[in-house]
Design an enzyme around this catalytic site. Structure first.
Site, PDB file in Angstrom:
ATOM      1  CE  LYS A  18      -0.855   8.439 -19.891  1.00  0.00           C
ATOM      2  NZ  LYS A  18      -1.483   7.137 -19.793  1.00  0.00           N
TER       3      LYS A  18
ATOM      4  N   GLY B 294     -19.983   0.510 -14.552  1.00  0.00           N
ATOM      5  CA  GLY B 294     -19.441   0.874 -15.858  1.00  0.00           C
ATOM      6  C   GLY B 294     -19.500  -0.290 -16.811  1.00  0.00           C
TER       7      GLY B 294
ATOM      8  N   GLY C  19     -18.736  -0.165 -20.235  1.00  0.00           N
ATOM      9  CA  GLY C  19     -18.126   0.263 -21.490  1.00  0.00           C
ATOM     10  C   GLY C  19     -17.375  -0.891 -22.127  1.00  0.00           C
TER      11      GLY C  19
ATOM     12  CB  VAL D 228     -12.830  -2.589 -19.734  1.00  0.00           C
ATOM     13  CG1 VAL D 228     -12.314  -3.593 -18.711  1.00  0.00           C
ATOM     14  CG2 VAL D 228     -11.684  -2.101 -20.600  1.00  0.00           C
TER      15      VAL D 228
HETATM   16  P1  NAI Z   1     -15.347   3.239 -21.753  1.00  0.00           P
HETATM   17  O1  NAI Z   1     -15.360   4.703 -21.940  1.00  0.00           O
HETATM   18  O2  NAI Z   1     -15.604   2.342 -22.916  1.00  0.00           O
HETATM   19  O3  NAI Z   1     -16.373   2.814 -20.600  1.00  0.00           O
HETATM   20  C1  NAI Z   1     -16.625   3.548 -19.458  1.00  0.00           C
HETATM   21  C2  NAI Z   1     -18.077   3.288 -19.080  1.00  0.00           C
HETATM   22  O4  NAI Z   1     -18.326   3.891 -17.813  1.00  0.00           O
HETATM   23  C3  NAI Z   1     -19.061   3.903 -20.064  1.00  0.00           C
HETATM   24  O5  NAI Z   1     -20.040   2.944 -20.423  1.00  0.00           O
HETATM   25  C4  NAI Z   1     -19.659   5.067 -19.284  1.00  0.00           C
HETATM   26  O6  NAI Z   1     -20.987   5.364 -19.669  1.00  0.00           O
HETATM   27  C5  NAI Z   1     -19.579   4.537 -17.873  1.00  0.00           C
HETATM   28  N1  NAI Z   1     -19.663   5.554 -16.833  1.00  0.00           N
HETATM   29  C6  NAI Z   1     -19.209   6.826 -16.840  1.00  0.00           C
HETATM   30  N2  NAI Z   1     -19.506   7.444 -15.698  1.00  0.00           N
HETATM   31  C7  NAI Z   1     -20.140   6.537 -14.919  1.00  0.00           C
HETATM   32  C8  NAI Z   1     -20.685   6.571 -13.603  1.00  0.00           C
HETATM   33  N3  NAI Z   1     -20.674   7.669 -12.860  1.00  0.00           N
HETATM   34  N4  NAI Z   1     -21.242   5.436 -13.115  1.00  0.00           N
HETATM   35  C9  NAI Z   1     -21.312   4.316 -13.863  1.00  0.00           C
HETATM   36  N5  NAI Z   1     -20.817   4.238 -15.112  1.00  0.00           N
HETATM   37  C10 NAI Z   1     -20.247   5.332 -15.640  1.00  0.00           C
HETATM   38  O7  NAI Z   1     -13.924   2.925 -21.105  1.00  0.00           O
HETATM   39  P2  NAI Z   1     -13.190   1.524 -20.991  1.00  0.00           P
HETATM   40  O8  NAI Z   1     -12.187   1.411 -22.075  1.00  0.00           O
HETATM   41  O9  NAI Z   1     -14.196   0.447 -20.814  1.00  0.00           O
HETATM   42  O10 NAI Z   1     -12.366   1.709 -19.639  1.00  0.00           O
HETATM   43  C11 NAI Z   1     -13.001   1.595 -18.384  1.00  0.00           C
HETATM   44  C12 NAI Z   1     -12.023   1.952 -17.278  1.00  0.00           C
HETATM   45  O11 NAI Z   1     -10.902   1.099 -17.343  1.00  0.00           O
HETATM   46  C13 NAI Z   1     -11.465   3.382 -17.381  1.00  0.00           C
HETATM   47  O12 NAI Z   1     -11.260   3.873 -16.083  1.00  0.00           O
HETATM   48  C14 NAI Z   1     -10.128   3.177 -18.067  1.00  0.00           C
HETATM   49  O13 NAI Z   1      -9.218   4.200 -17.732  1.00  0.00           O
HETATM   50  C15 NAI Z   1      -9.701   1.857 -17.468  1.00  0.00           C
HETATM   51  N6  NAI Z   1      -8.772   1.112 -18.296  1.00  0.00           N
HETATM   52  C16 NAI Z   1      -9.097   0.765 -19.578  1.00  0.00           C
HETATM   53  C17 NAI Z   1      -8.198   0.061 -20.357  1.00  0.00           C
HETATM   54  C18 NAI Z   1      -8.539  -0.359 -21.756  1.00  0.00           C
HETATM   55  O14 NAI Z   1      -7.799  -1.166 -22.321  1.00  0.00           O
HETATM   56  N7  NAI Z   1      -9.621   0.129 -22.352  1.00  0.00           N
HETATM   57  C19 NAI Z   1      -6.866  -0.335 -19.841  1.00  0.00           C
HETATM   58  C20 NAI Z   1      -6.658   0.027 -18.450  1.00  0.00           C
HETATM   59  C21 NAI Z   1      -7.571   0.744 -17.735  1.00  0.00           C
END
Ligand code: NAI
Length: 356
Positions: free
Chosen positions: A80, A180, A182, A184
């Site tokens: 990393k 969440g 987002g 994913v």
């Molecule tokens: P993203 O940023 O697109 O989505 C995160 C979502 O969580 C957003 O909609 C945000 O508004 C929401 N959020 C933030 N704080 C919150 C809270 N207190 N309560 C409820 N919702 C809240 O991120 P993504 O890409 O969807 O990733 C989601 C998780 O999965 C992260 O923890 C990321 O590290 C992990 N992850 C993602 C991967 C990927 O390929 N994108 C791969 C492995 C892990």
């Protein structure tokens, strides 16, 4: 901080510090293990308060990538990188190119992908200066967006956990609380809806919640209640440290299966989940669809190979659940043990080849 005595050092193979006064680059690349292949992990850009904080983050995250890549069955080790600086103000084209030179200096021992503070466009700039970069959009390459593969892996892993804990292949009639929505989380919610599950959702972004309510018939609850609602499965897809003393005590779900990284606030929360009768799908195993997608770009895998590997996450989890039951240990500990065995066996093979 003395690197060798740092709490997260854990026998890192190599930790390199780079500075380029012209562009302002200050970066640390940590290579935890190359036993299984070149170290692969994202580059994070963050305005760390001190170089020690940056080093701690690099070491901790790099070790985590060794475990994740090993459990995903990838021919990749763990590494990393961190760039010290505010991405909104200090991320210039020249800084990214200077960083590409830093990656080149490691001659392919480290391959960078994306992390917090970086975009696929940034990785594309870095890739213009080094062949050791992956997870970006480029003509003739599959999209750099790993979220769809991560969602698929989480969905398949969630089904494996339901099968093990609730003894059913049917999601119809089950209630899943999704934290969440987002890239994913929404993908997971869509798949769950299509499979007939009832959804309860929460997100700090009201537009995302509205989409899930309108399109997926989800019920919405405030963000501070989602971990405690009455449901069968809790799927955390937002934040780290969501599984802690308070949330586990209030949890009504019997399965936890979601994409968020570092879900356990402390290692001991793995045991606490077990004591509460909750089956936990270890985060770095169930969310490894993303890193499998990145590996697909590195090794040029086709759709079929990628799909097979993402679907294999369910099989890996099944084995973890079986061993956890047999040995009476938390699933999180079993995942660590399997990853350590895989790395240990690969390291042994390398040293015996070197001795021949
Ligand atoms: P993203 O940023 O697109 O989505 C995160 C979502 O969580 C957003 O909609 C945000 O508004 C929401 N959020 C933030 N704080 C919150 C809270 N207190 N309560 C409820 N919702 C809240 O991120 P993504 O890409 O969807 O990733 C989601 C998780 O999965 C992260 O923890 C990321 O590290 C992990 N992850 C993602 C991967 C990927 O390929 N994108 C791969 C492995 C892990």
């Amino acid at each position: 901080m003395n690197v060798f005595n740092a709490p997260d050092f854990d026998r890192h193979e190599q930790v390199s510090f780079f500075s380029d006064p012209k562009s302002g680059l200050r970066a640390i690349i940590a290579i935890h293990s190359t036993a299984l292949g070149p170290a692969c992990g994202g580059t994070r850009m963050y305005p760390y308060a001190s170089a020690d904080d940056a080093l701690t983050d690099a070491l901790r995250l790099s070790r985590g990538m060794s475990y994740k890549n090993a459990m995903a069955g990838l021919p990749l080790g763990g590494g990393k990188a961190v760039i010290i600086g505010n991405p909104a103000k200090e991320k210039t084209h020249n800084l990214l190119l200077a960083y590409a030179d830093a990656v080149n200096a490691l001659s392919g021992r480290y391959i960078t992908a994306m992390d917090v503070g970086m975009t696929p466009q940034d990785i594309a700039v870095i890739a213009s200066g080094t062949p050791h970069a992956a997870g970006y959009d480029a003509p003739g390459k599959r999209s750099g967006d790993s979220a769809p593969a991560t969602s698929l892996g989480v969905f398949e892993g969630l089904k494996a956990a339901v099968r093990h804990r609730l003894k059913t292949d049917e999601l119809k009639g089950l209630t899943v609380a999704v934290q969440g929505l987002g890239k994913v989380g929404m993908g997971v919610a869509e798949r769950l809806h299509a499979a007939g599950a009832k959804l309860i959702v929460a997100d700090v972004n009201p537009a995302a919640v509205r989409r899930a309510v309108d399109r997926l018939g989800a019920e919405s609850v405030p963000v501070d209640q989602i971990a405690a609602v009455r449901c069968d499965v809790f799927s955390p897809n937002a934040l780290g440290a969501v599984l802690n003393d308070r949330s586990i005590a209030a949890l009504q779900a019997v399965v936890v299966a979601g994409a968020a990284n570092n879900q356990l606030e402390r290692d001991r929360h793995g045991q606490m989940l077990r004591d509460h009768g909750v089956l936990y799908a270890p985060d770095y195993v169930i969310n490894s669809g993303g890193v499998i997608h990145v590996a697909g770009q590195i090794f040029g895998w086709g759709d079929a190979e990628l799909s097979t590997r993402v679907h294999a996450i369910a099989g890996t989890l099944k084995e973890i659940f079986r061993r956890a039951d047999m040995e009476g240990r938390p699933t999180s500990r079993i995942a660590d043990m399997i990853a350590e065995d895989r790395m240990g066996a690969a390291a042994k093979a390398v040293s015996s080849r070197a001795a021949e």
